[in-house]
Design a protein around this motif. Structure first.
Motif, short mmCIF file in Angstrom:
data_model
loop_
_atom_site.label_atom_id
_atom_site.label_comp_id
_atom_site.label_asym_id
_atom_site.label_seq_id
_atom_site.Cartn_x
_atom_site.Cartn_y
_atom_site.Cartn_z
N HIS A 66 -5.60 -21.21 71.01
CA HIS A 66 -6.53 -20.16 71.81
C HIS A 66 -6.44 -18.78 71.49
N HIS B 41 -8.22 -14.89 76.15
CA HIS B 41 -6.83 -14.72 76.02
C HIS B 41 -6.07 -13.90 77.08
N ASP C 199 0.78 -15.03 68.07
CA ASP C 199 0.64 -16.04 68.87
C ASP C 199 -0.02 -17.22 67.86
N HIS D 142 3.38 -12.64 76.31
CA HIS D 142 1.67 -11.96 76.00
C HIS D 142 1.88 -10.57 76.36
N TRP E 66 5.21 -19.83 68.50
CA TRP E 66 5.24 -18.30 67.98
C TRP E 66 6.08 -18.17 67.09
#
Ligand code: MN
Length: 227
Positions: A191, A48, A187, A103, A154
């Protein structure tokens, strides 16, 4: 002494500005890749951060490299909230700039489960009670919204400029900053959890709260409230 103080006052904002514009850096984590185990596993964290997060950073820098100087001098937040990005790299700024800023927030809000603060206090708790009824009601509403995300996206707790707290959903990597300042970001891209939880998104949602550190969220809240 007086000169030293003047020097640090003038240099500090320049340093901050430099770190927050092109070429963007990949922020280092404040903990190890295995520190969030067993809630977020080491392999997921490595991929990630060092693959997905890094790729958003790399692709944004690449887009800006061929872009206008005015955009290379903008902060990341100004880029993702700007309405004047030229069409030729607008999608890149939206997807990769959004991916980078989202992120940066995501990895900055966690601490290992044995030290993370599990619930908010003081002013932030007061506002959560005011806008959602209670902390438990807030979490339920947030989780319900997270379960409903279709595809990749999100869920955010944000503070709007008028001071209200809201839970909002965003698709893909669209940043929430145009609507308000982000406080908590979950998130829901596969992934973020597929290696450990496969299709069990509900387990990922439960585990998220074990490593979310409310002392970090309180700090963000105090910062955005006073800006
Ligand atoms: Mn992600």
């Amino acid at each position: 002494m007086k000169n030293k103080i003047i020097l640090s006052i003038t240099i500090l904002p320049i340093l901050l500005l430099k770190a927050d514009k092109y070429p963007f850096e990949l922020p280092e984590l404040e903990y190890n890749y295995n520190s969030l185990e067993p809630y977020i596993d080491e392999d997921t964290m490595k991929i990630h951060h060092n693959c997905h997060h890094k790729a958003y950073r790399d692709n944004l820098n690449k887009a800006l490299q061929g872009g206008d100087e005015i955009h290379r001098n903008m902060s990341l937040e100004d880029l993702v909230t700007s309405n004047s990005i030229p069409k030729k790299y607008r999608a890149e700024v939206r997807n990769f700039g959004g991916g980078l800023i989202n992120h940066n927030h995501y990895f900055g809000q966690f601490s290992p489960a044995d030290i993370s603060k599990k619930s908010p206090e003081c002013e932030l708790l007061k506002d959560i009670n005011k806008y959602f009824g209670s902390f438990e009601k807030f979490k339920k509403k947030f989780n319900d919204q997270a379960k409903k995300i279709f595809g990749s996206g999100w869920v955010w707790l944000i503070r709007k400029p008028n001071g209200t707290l809201r839970i909002i959903s965003k698709q893909n990597q669209d940043a929430p900053h145009k609507i308000g300042d982000p406080l908590v970001g979950m998130d829901l891209w596969e992934h973020a959890y597929y290696l450990k939880h496969n299709c069990n998104r509900a387990k990922h949602i439960d585990d998220f709260w074990q490593v979310l550190d409310w002392s970090k969220i309180e700090k963000k809240f105090d910062k955005v409230k006073n800006r």
